[in-house]
Design a protein around this motif. Structure first.
Motif, PDB file in Angstrom:
ATOM      1  N   LYS A   1      -2.154   1.191  -5.948  1.00 34.96           N
ATOM      2  CA  LYS A   1      -1.876   2.625  -5.979  1.00 34.96           C
ATOM      3  C   LYS A   1      -0.521   2.972  -5.368  1.00 34.96           C
ATOM      4  O   LYS A   1       0.074   4.002  -5.710  1.00 34.96           O
TER       5      LYS A   1
ATOM      6  N   HIS B   1       1.968   3.503  -8.081  1.00 34.27           N
ATOM      7  CA  HIS B   1       1.844   4.815  -8.721  1.00 34.27           C
ATOM      8  C   HIS B   1       2.384   5.916  -7.802  1.00 34.27           C
ATOM      9  O   HIS B   1       2.987   6.888  -8.276  1.00 34.27           O
TER      10      HIS B   1
ATOM     11  N   GLN C   1      -3.526  11.869  -8.729  1.00 37.11           N
ATOM     12  CA  GLN C   1      -3.943  10.531  -9.134  1.00 37.11           C
ATOM     13  C   GLN C   1      -5.432  10.390  -8.824  1.00 37.11           C
ATOM     14  O   GLN C   1      -5.848  10.584  -7.684  1.00 37.11           O
TER      15      GLN C   1
ATOM     16  N   VAL D   1      -8.452   7.815  -8.644  1.00 37.87           N
ATOM     17  CA  VAL D   1      -8.596   6.364  -8.591  1.00 37.87           C
ATOM     18  C   VAL D   1     -10.018   5.981  -8.196  1.00 37.87           C
ATOM     19  O   VAL D   1     -10.416   6.173  -7.044  1.00 37.87           O
TER      20      VAL D   1
ATOM     21  N   PRO E   1      -5.955   3.645 -11.486  1.00 35.76           N
ATOM     22  CA  PRO E   1      -5.990   5.089 -11.737  1.00 35.76           C
ATOM     23  C   PRO E   1      -6.531   5.380 -13.137  1.00 35.76           C
ATOM     24  O   PRO E   1      -6.066   4.799 -14.121  1.00 35.76           O
TER      25      PRO E   1
END
Length: 622
Positions: free
Chosen positions: A227, A230, A555, A557, A564
């Protein structure tokens, strides 16, 4: 040793060997045997032996014994290779040779930062600077806090210092012992430059992305990336081009992106600034990186490899080639995951020929605390020394324990260790993907427990905590700290559970993650909008279909697996809404990062009409 094969066997079998002297007569006699039919036929030349040693154990110091009259020819040839130096056969100063070899060994064995930190602590200076506990003085004698001091230990506090101590250098602008420690790490891990990171590979990834990408620059990324990648997309303002991971629905696992998808995406996006992939994955699957990196480099695309789970790869041939050896420009590693560093201690390795240190340093300093934990830096220094001096031996032991554990688990007749072929999704079976044997995935479907029940049983009855799980597997992580006793205790627990002969339970498969839809807006632009919370369920407790067509501002997740399902700026589809609701109702406990509960009602943040009115859609950009 009388033969090259004997020498290689000794280097392979004895992890304590730290230096080797190779006789260049191997090269001469080999030429004579090949060219004139004279001399003893040898197994390999000196140069071939040097290469073989480097392939097996690159950390070993290699010197060559040469004849003085052929100095120019031999030295020029061999010193272009991975050779540390040479000695003259006609000048047998054995004591001098020993001193040189010992000096080289001592250089590898030094820990500049740790040694200086320890020296400073033993100086027992009075502290008139931060931190506030003042070497633990604030805790000692306190009825409310002394137990913490006793538990953590005296030196934990005495070594917790601040940037007010010049002799300990500065992590943000190193010119002394921290720089020395980083240079030793670069040599050990095969990098041009190495930088210590004290807030994890999460921040290391963000630093690199922010260094390489300007707003609007394209980034090719595996959707299965951590993550932090991202988050780096949001911070940098990059335009992400997502690559869907391969999936193994039978075990709920996510594998590498198929090579064909990567190659096509590179060809379709030759203007991309960078590409980032994760190798190895959480489950131990690693790419055949060299052809992928070569394809990216043909278009000038920089390649970053997240090796958070693979920092040990350099120190045993079973794990090589590493990302850097395969040509990657950057590699990030969580030194703490398998090696002996403290949690959060990571490294950034750089091999980029176009590396702009000034820009990198600005971004590094932007994300790094001005009050770094010095014991964490020391642990990186010590972890590097340990791997350089005994990494091969420790990893050989770990591999042997992994093989033994696999055999033991399979012998229960109930639990089964999954092989590479079991783990590989169908679409990557011809891609040269390999498995890190230190990640052991076990099929638990025949044991009669759900995975959550089994984890609870192992924890509460047998004092065992595992790494992760899917709906029908558990993953065990072996490290250089794994012992035979731990292996025996785990086997004993699984054998006892298997003897309960419980009837297999029906295990409910986790819903398959939907394919990526499309981005309507740049993730950064969408994230920084105000947005509004929208419920995933309607008044009748059914899927809220009104969300379809909305744009996510956050996002979202599911963890596990940590991929995601939505990123900021992505279009929400009915399939995605159903997937999230099904996860909320799933038997398997799943965290949903980014989902907000308004009372009992699960919600996600979406863009409003006023938000979108101020944004420029990506299909209108350019």
């Amino acid at each position: 040793m009388e033969t090259a094969r004997e020498a290689l066997a000794a280097i392979r079998d004895d992890g304590e060997i730290q230096a080797v002297i190779v006789d260049d007569q191997l090269h001469r006699v080999g030429d004579a045997a090949k060219g004139k039919g004279r001399g003893k036929k040898l197994q390999m030349s000196a140069l071939e032996l040097v290469h073989a040693i480097h392939e097996l154990r690159p950390e070993v110091d290699v010197y060559v014994l040469i004849a003085q009259q052929d100095e120019d020819e031999v030295v020029n040839t061999l010193l272009c290779e991975t050779v540390d130096g040479y000695f003259y056969r006609d000048d047998p100063d054995y004591l001098g040779w020993y001193r040189i070899l010992n000096a080289q060994l001592q250089e590898r064995a030094q820990t500049p930062f740790y040694d200086k930190l320890k020296q400073y602590v033993f100086m027992a200076k009075d502290a008139w600077h931060t931190p506030g506990h003042s070497s633990g003085d604030s805790l000692r004698g306190s009825p409310w806090a002394e137990d913490f001091y006793d538990f953590m230990g005296e030196h934990m506090f005495k070594g917790d210092l601040s940037v007010s101590v010049p002799m300990l250098d500065s992590l943000l602008h190193p010119t002394g012992i921290i720089e020395d420690a980083q240079q030793l790490a670069a040599k050990a891990f095969g990098a041009r430059r190495t930088f210590f990171a004290t807030n994890g590979t999460s921040t290391a990834n963000k630093v690199i992305l922010q260094t390489l990408l300007a707003p609007g620059d394209k980034l090719l990324l595996d959707r299965n990336c951590h993550k932090s990648v991202h988050h780096g997309v949001v911070i940098s303002g990059a335009l992400p081009v997502y690559l869907d991971s391969s999936t193994n629905l039978e075990y709920g696992l996510f594998g590498p992106v198929p090579k064909s998808v990567i190659f096509k995406t590179i060809e379709d996006n030759p203007d991309a600034a960078a590409m980032i992939l994760t190798s190895c994955t959480y489950d131990g699957l690693r790419y055949d990186l060299k052809p992928i990196i070569e394809a990216a480099h043909k278009h000038g695309i920089k390649v970053i490899i997240d090796e958070a789970w693979y920092g040990h790869g350099r120190f045993h041939p079973e794990f090589r080639p590493t990302a850097l050896e395969s040509g990657a420009d950057f590699a990030t590693q969580s030194t703490h995951k398998v090696m002996s560093a403290f949690s959060q201690a990571s490294m950034i390795h750089v091999n980029d020929a176009d590396f702009n240190e000034h820009v990198f340093r600005e971004n590094y300093n932007m994300h790094t605390s001005t009050s770094p934990q010095y014991s964490m830096i020391a642990s990186l220094d010590v972890a590097r020394r340990q791997m350089s001096m005994e990494g091969y031996k420790l990893l050989s032991r770990t591999l042997a324990l992994a093989a033994e554990l696999k055999e033991m688990i399979n012998s229960t007749g109930v639990f089964r260790v999954l092989e590479l072929e079991d783990l590989l999704p169908e679409e990557v079976k011809g891609d040269g993907v390999r498995l890190d044997p230190t990640k052991v995935t076990v099929d638990i479907s025949a044991c009669g427990y759900t995975v959550d029940e089994l984890q609870k049983l192992l924890f509460e009855r047998y004092n065992i905590q595992i790494e992760k799980s899917t709906f029908n597997t558990i993953t065990l992580l072996l490290t250089i700290g794994t012992t035979k006793s731990k292996v025996s205790r785990l086997y004993d627990a699984l054998m006892r559970i298997s003897r309960e002969t419980r009837a297999p339970r029906r295990l409910y498969r986790t819903p398959a993650i939907p394919h990526f839809t499309r981005l309507k807006y740049l993730p950064r632009d969408a994230f920084y909008c105000g947005g509004q919370l929208a419920p995933l369920l309607d008044e009748a407790d059914q899927v809220n279909q009104k969300l379809a067509g909305c744009i996510s501002a956050d996002q979202i997740v599911p963890y596990p697996p940590g991929i995601p399902v939505l990123v900021p700026g992505q279009v929400i589809t009915p399939e995605i809404i159903s997937y999230l609701v099904n996860l909320l109702r799933s038997q398997k406990q799943v965290e949903l990062h980014g989902v907000v509960f308004d009372g009992w009602l699960p919600c996600i943040r979406v863009l409003t009409e006023s938000d979108t009115a101020s944004l420029r859609p990506l299909d209108e950009a350019g």
